[in-house]
Design an enzyme around this catalytic site. Sequence first.
Site, PDB file in Angstrom:
ATOM      1  N   ILE A 177      66.613   1.613 -13.978  1.00 60.75           N
ATOM      2  CA  ILE A 177      67.985   1.872 -14.388  1.00 60.75           C
ATOM      3  C   ILE A 177      68.030   2.068 -15.899  1.00 60.75           C
ATOM      4  CG2 ILE A 177      69.052   0.627 -12.481  1.00 60.75           C
ATOM      5  CD1 ILE A 177      69.564  -1.700 -14.383  1.00 60.75           C
ATOM      6  N   SER A 178      69.020   2.835 -16.363  1.00 58.27           N
ATOM      7  CA  SER A 178      69.252   3.080 -17.781  1.00 58.27           C
ATOM      8  C   SER A 178      68.014   3.750 -18.388  1.00 58.27           C
ATOM      9  CB  SER A 178      69.626   1.770 -18.473  1.00 58.27           C
ATOM     10  OG  SER A 178      70.155   2.006 -19.753  1.00 58.27           O
TER      11      SER A 178
END
Length: 493
Positions: A177-178
């Site tokens: 994620i990110s």
Amino acid sequence: GGYGTSYGSVEAVPGREFSAYAAVPGATHPHRVLVQVPDAFDAERRCLVVAPASGSRGIHGAIAVAAPWALPRGCAVAYTDKGAGSDYFDLDAGVGFRVDGTAAAADAADDLAFVPEAPAGATGIAFKHAHSGDNPEADWGRHVRQAAEYGLDVLARAFPDQAPFHWDDTRVIAVGISNGGGAVLQAAGLEGGWLDAVVAGEPNVLVDGHGSRALYDYTTEAALVMPCALLDMEGLPQPPALDQVRPSWEQRCASLAEAGVVEGDDTASRARSARELLSSAGWTEEALRAGALSTGFDLWRAVAATYASAYTGAGVGEHPCGMSWAVVGEGGPRPATAAERAAWWSDASGIPPGNGIMLLDASVMALDPGLGGLQCLRALWTGDDARGEALRAGVAETKAAMPDAGLPVLVVHGTDDGLIPMAFSSKPYVDAARAAGGTVSYWQVGDVQHFDGFLVLPDYAARYKPLLPHLYEALEQVDRHLDGAAFPGDARL
């Protein structure tokens, strides 16, 4: 957001953990790799999940992303800190962190994760993302692959009677994620057919065209303009101390008007002009509203300062805008204590401020303290001098290549993401990958902003849902697809 009760698991999974350093060819410093192997590893269904850390976090920074889904089902998990992480170096004391996370003096240990090149007499704090000189983001995909390679090697050592482990006999799924989401999408573009599937959540990813914008571009834009623009919005989520920062936001409106960035003779008209400026640049209403938290925490400036150093390959004392980092007390910068140092490796985010370390700006102005430094950071993107050219060249090195047509890629993103807006990142990637013939599905999740961890704040918990449950579901459906089920299609959740 209900982790461990309404979704997710924190039940113990017995197993072993292995860690090491890995080096990307041409890099000055190594990145950390770590593998968790459950005792109940499923030998009949060999599985390795690769999870790069989110943000600039340390090697354990992706445990919540991968381990609760992978370990209970008998999959091993391989991690990488992607050349960033919490391996800070105390320039005053000459102390860094060893492979086991303990602090040690550089002249007394030969296994420190990060020892920067620094001029004699340098003071303060150096950290790998800003001061390695390697532009680690350009190598995120290779970091992920090396973590996977280390995972296969560890499995062979952990289960010698089942060795060897290869790409063609072990299922390899990358998830992040990110910044970790950007890393797995970079990995998807590497050749070799080593990956079986990719799941990317709220990815920081850059591609050519399709409306894609670099993180540095919209971060420096937000750092300058968003404090003023938010004054034109009612019912903002309440980051801590919102009322206390409001006067500084009003001053930013005045500063921007004086610089000719916004129009208006009073705060209300200037705020409206700032909001229109950001809207015309592609910021949605939802992204602006959720961006209040990053603005209230001064996160935009922290990110921009670190990335400016990384993209230009700056070492200690070489920041293109004269910024630096140090432990700060009542009288200004001071040496860190041993107790403070001991907590950095386990607790720090990889990007100060935090854990007593502050960002020092040499361009502080009386009325608008952060303005001068932010104007310098923004000019690195918009200007045409040598420093700007170096920064933009560093950003260009981070562009993700397109995945092979046969590699299933599932991208999950919250529609209210105020740190990495969909319009600048995941949507352009999906459009570009499909144009190149990629097998990509796109899940857009309503009422989800960027930070599940901030759902501990009551006002955020009342407004937003967590992303992780949808990421776990994406992993589940991708795994079923690899077993023969249809690949999941696009969804608005």
